[in-house]
Design a protein around this motif. Structure first.
Motif, PDB file in Angstrom:
ATOM      1  N   GLY A 184      38.571  46.960  31.300  1.00 16.01           N
ATOM      2  CA  GLY A 184      39.886  47.237  30.732  1.00 16.01           C
ATOM      3  C   GLY A 184      40.744  48.163  31.558  1.00 16.01           C
ATOM      4  O   GLY A 184      41.862  48.504  31.145  1.00 16.01           O
ATOM      5  N   GLU A 185      40.281  48.551  32.742  1.00 12.01           N
ATOM      6  CA  GLU A 185      41.060  49.437  33.606  1.00 12.01           C
ATOM      7  C   GLU A 185      42.124  48.630  34.347  1.00 12.01           C
ATOM      8  O   GLU A 185      41.886  47.497  34.771  1.00 12.01           O
ATOM      9  CB  GLU A 185      40.156  50.146  34.614  1.00 12.01           C
ATOM     10  N   PRO A 186      43.333  49.201  34.517  1.00  8.38           N
ATOM     11  CA  PRO A 186      44.426  48.437  35.142  1.00  8.38           C
ATOM     12  C   PRO A 186      44.180  48.158  36.620  1.00  8.38           C
ATOM     13  O   PRO A 186      43.593  48.970  37.341  1.00  8.38           O
ATOM     14  CB  PRO A 186      45.646  49.342  34.933  1.00  8.38           C
ATOM     15  N   LEU A 187      44.645  46.997  37.043  1.00  6.68           N
ATOM     16  CA  LEU A 187      44.636  46.599  38.443  1.00  6.68           C
ATOM     17  C   LEU A 187      46.076  46.384  38.874  1.00  6.68           C
ATOM     18  O   LEU A 187      46.815  45.616  38.240  1.00  6.68           O
ATOM     19  CB  LEU A 187      43.847  45.299  38.633  1.00  6.68           C
ATOM     20  N   ALA A 188      46.497  47.058  39.943  1.00  5.91           N
ATOM     21  CA  ALA A 188      47.862  46.889  40.433  1.00  5.91           C
ATOM     22  C   ALA A 188      48.051  45.475  40.963  1.00  5.91           C
ATOM     23  O   ALA A 188      47.123  44.848  41.484  1.00  5.91           O
ATOM     24  CB  ALA A 188      48.156  47.912  41.527  1.00  5.91           C
ATOM     25  N   MET A 189      49.275  44.967  40.815  1.00  5.84           N
ATOM     26  CA  MET A 189      49.639  43.623  41.256  1.00  5.84           C
ATOM     27  C   MET A 189      50.561  43.722  42.460  1.00  5.84           C
ATOM     28  O   MET A 189      51.621  44.338  42.370  1.00  5.84           O
ATOM     29  CB  MET A 189      50.372  42.874  40.135  1.00  5.84           C
ATOM     30  N   TYR A 190      50.171  43.125  43.580  1.00  2.07           N
ATOM     31  CA  TYR A 190      51.085  42.998  44.711  1.00  2.07           C
ATOM     32  C   TYR A 190      51.794  41.661  44.551  1.00  2.07           C
ATOM     33  O   TYR A 190      51.174  40.615  44.688  1.00  2.07           O
ATOM     34  CB  TYR A 190      50.324  43.079  46.027  1.00  2.07           C
ATOM     35  N   SER A 191      53.084  41.700  44.233  1.00  2.00           N
ATOM     36  CA  SER A 191      53.798  40.540  43.701  1.00  2.00           C
ATOM     37  C   SER A 191      53.060  40.076  42.461  1.00  2.00           C
ATOM     38  O   SER A 191      52.855  40.854  41.541  1.00  2.00           O
ATOM     39  CB  SER A 191      53.968  39.439  44.754  1.00  2.00           C
ATOM     40  N   MET A 192      52.631  38.816  42.428  1.00  3.85           N
ATOM     41  CA  MET A 192      51.967  38.292  41.232  1.00  3.85           C
ATOM     42  C   MET A 192      50.455  38.464  41.266  1.00  3.85           C
ATOM     43  O   MET A 192      49.770  38.063  40.326  1.00  3.85           O
ATOM     44  CB  MET A 192      52.323  36.815  41.034  1.00  3.85           C
ATOM     45  N   GLY A 193      49.931  39.086  42.335  1.00  2.00           N
ATOM     46  CA  GLY A 193      48.474  39.197  42.451  1.00  2.00           C
ATOM     47  C   GLY A 193      47.859  37.819  42.590  1.00  2.00           C
ATOM     48  O   GLY A 193      47.046  37.386  41.769  1.00  2.00           O
ATOM     49  N   GLY A 194      48.214  37.123  43.671  1.00  2.00           N
ATOM     50  CA  GLY A 194      47.868  35.714  43.800  1.00  2.00           C
ATOM     51  C   GLY A 194      46.430  35.413  44.122  1.00  2.00           C
ATOM     52  O   GLY A 194      46.027  34.247  44.054  1.00  2.00           O
ATOM     53  N   LEU A 195      45.631  36.435  44.470  1.00  2.00           N
ATOM     54  CA  LEU A 195      44.229  36.187  44.774  1.00  2.00           C
ATOM     55  C   LEU A 195      43.395  36.210  43.491  1.00  2.00           C
ATOM     56  O   LEU A 195      42.341  36.846  43.409  1.00  2.00           O
ATOM     57  CB  LEU A 195      43.699  37.214  45.779  1.00  2.00           C
ATOM     58  N   GLY A 196      43.876  35.526  42.492  1.00  2.90           N
ATOM     59  CA  GLY A 196      43.183  35.367  41.232  1.00  2.90           C
ATOM     60  C   GLY A 196      43.412  33.967  40.715  1.00  2.90           C
ATOM     61  O   GLY A 196      44.351  33.270  41.130  1.00  2.90           O
ATOM     62  N   GLU A 197      42.559  33.545  39.806  1.00  3.28           N
ATOM     63  CA  GLU A 197      42.680  32.180  39.299  1.00  3.28           C
ATOM     64  C   GLU A 197      43.887  31.987  38.405  1.00  3.28           C
ATOM     65  O   GLU A 197      44.379  30.873  38.236  1.00  3.28           O
ATOM     66  CB  GLU A 197      41.394  31.806  38.568  1.00  3.28           C
ATOM     67  N   LEU A 198      44.381  33.082  37.813  1.00  2.00           N
ATOM     68  CA  LEU A 198      45.590  33.054  36.998  1.00  2.00           C
ATOM     69  C   LEU A 198      46.536  34.135  37.496  1.00  2.00           C
ATOM     70  O   LEU A 198      46.102  35.232  37.861  1.00  2.00           O
ATOM     71  CB  LEU A 198      45.271  33.296  35.523  1.00  2.00           C
ATOM     72  N   ALA A 199      47.842  33.834  37.512  1.00  2.76           N
ATOM     73  CA  ALA A 199      48.828  34.805  37.978  1.00  2.76           C
ATOM     74  C   ALA A 199      50.035  34.780  37.058  1.00  2.76           C
ATOM     75  O   ALA A 199      50.528  33.707  36.691  1.00  2.76           O
ATOM     76  CB  ALA A 199      49.265  34.487  39.411  1.00  2.76           C
TER      77      ALA A 199
END
Length: 369
Positions: A128-143
């Motif tokens: 549950g800890e926040p992860l910063a997004m660089y733009s949309m955080g595209g290195l994930g399966e959902l953005a």
């Protein structure tokens, strides 16, 4: 979902299970098909550009809309889209003036704090800890991204390869079309034949440049630039690049020079290659605080113009780029030299840092490991 998370400066891209995000008002959520591997991510990764950690990098994506937030019009679930690294709010003074590449909330919130425009990230790790997004955080399966940052793909284009429209080619189009104001027949030089540099070559060719001279120190990158439209190449490792360009242009220099590296030496080199009265368009990103020199007397007497360029205008430029690709003016497949899986993200960025990737590489989310 799974995402590649960077937790420490220069630390590994570690694939983790993170919580599925959800779009809020004015936003869409995209199931990511592909994400480009861009050198700008490395400035965040190594700490040379300040950005909060832990974070999810990746900022040029293609995929399918799986959910829309309140108030979204023009896009719906099932649409195939490209997401741009510049994510306009649509309502600030810059966006209202048609200068969305300078969107105020984008820089104040996303680039400084790693959030979207309500001041909160959409990404959280398993705890549950926040992860910063660089733009949309595209290195994930959902953005999740503002809907204004995405454009629908025409049916005639595939889903994977157009990911590179969202940064490499959007950056090139902004530089060539909006900043350089390239005129048909003009001579162009491109210093740095990486992913962005070869994209500038493609866009300059499509917009009517005469001679296009690619300058680099790597023979394989110069060969790639030739395949994508460069008419001449200069290997800067073999001699003085400015002399070589002037020889190719009968002593005049190039009408427009694009610098796509972000080093002090290549910044200065661009100003030495440009013709009298010409334009130097500086595209390469450098670590924060980095400066470069220019010969003042030549700048003044020869009326040189030094112009900065940071991307294009997604709402108008992404559709324009898609039309160019659909018409065969851009070779998306040829621009992509390597493909990695999400589990290979750390390898991809290690290779990029080492300079062994020619052109643009992408992460394919559904590719088999």
């Amino acid at each position: 979902m799974r995402a590649a998370v960077v937790r420490t400066p220069s630390g590994p891209f570690t694939v983790e299970e993170v919580r599925d995000p959800s779009p809020r008002a004015g936003e869409i959520m995209v199931q990511v098909a592909a994400c480009g591997v861009c050198h700008t991510d490395l400035h965040i990764h190594d700490g040379s550009v300040a950005f909060p950690l832990p974070c999810v990098l990746g900022h040029e994506v293609s995929g399918t809309v799986v959910e829309t937030g309140a108030g979204v019009t023009g896009l719906q679930t099932g649409d195939r889209v490209v997401g741009a690294f510049i994510m306009p709010c649509g309502s600030c003074a810059m966006c209202a003036a048609g200068r969305e590449e300078l969107c105020e909330p984008f820089f104040a919130h996303n680039r400084l704090k790693g959030t979207l425009y309500d001041g909160e990230t959409r990404l959280h790790d398993a705890a549950g800890e926040p992860l910063a997004m660089y733009s949309m955080g595209g290195l994930g399966e959902l953005a999740v991204m503002p809907a204004l940052a995405a454009a629908r793909l025409p049916d005639e284009l595939p889903l994977i390869e157009p990911a590179i429209l969202g940064c490499a080619l959007l950056t090139a189009y902004g530089a060539v079309r909006h900043v350089a104001d390239l005129q048909p027949g003009q001579t162009v030089a491109v210093v740095g034949a990486g992913g962005v540099g070869t994209s500038i070559v493609q866009v300059a060719r499509a917009l009517g440049a005469g001679r296009i001279i690619a300058v680099d120190t790597a023979a394989d990158k110069l060969a790639a630039a030739t395949a994508l439209g460069a008419t001449h190449v200069v290997n800067a490792a073999a001699g003085d690049a400015a002399d070589a360009v002037r020889e190719l242009t009968r002593g005049a220099g190039a009408d427009v020079v694009f610098e796509a590296v972000g080093l002090p030496a290549t910044f200065r080199q661009a100003t030495e290659i440009v013709a009298d009265g010409g334009r130097c368009v500086m595209v390469g990103i450098a670590p924060t605080g980095r400066t470069a020199e220019v010969e003042i007397t030549r700048l003044v007497r020869r009326k040189l113009q030094i112009l900065g360029s940071f991307g294009g205008r997604p709402r108008a430029d992404l559709p324009a780029l898609m039309r160019m690709a659909a018409d065969g003016q851009l070779d998306l497949r040829g621009a992509i030299s390597e493909r990695f899986t999400l589990d290979q993200a750390d390898t991809a960025y290690t290779r990029l840092r080492e300079g062994t990737i020619v052109g643009r590489a992408i992460i394919e989310m559904d590719a088999a490991a």
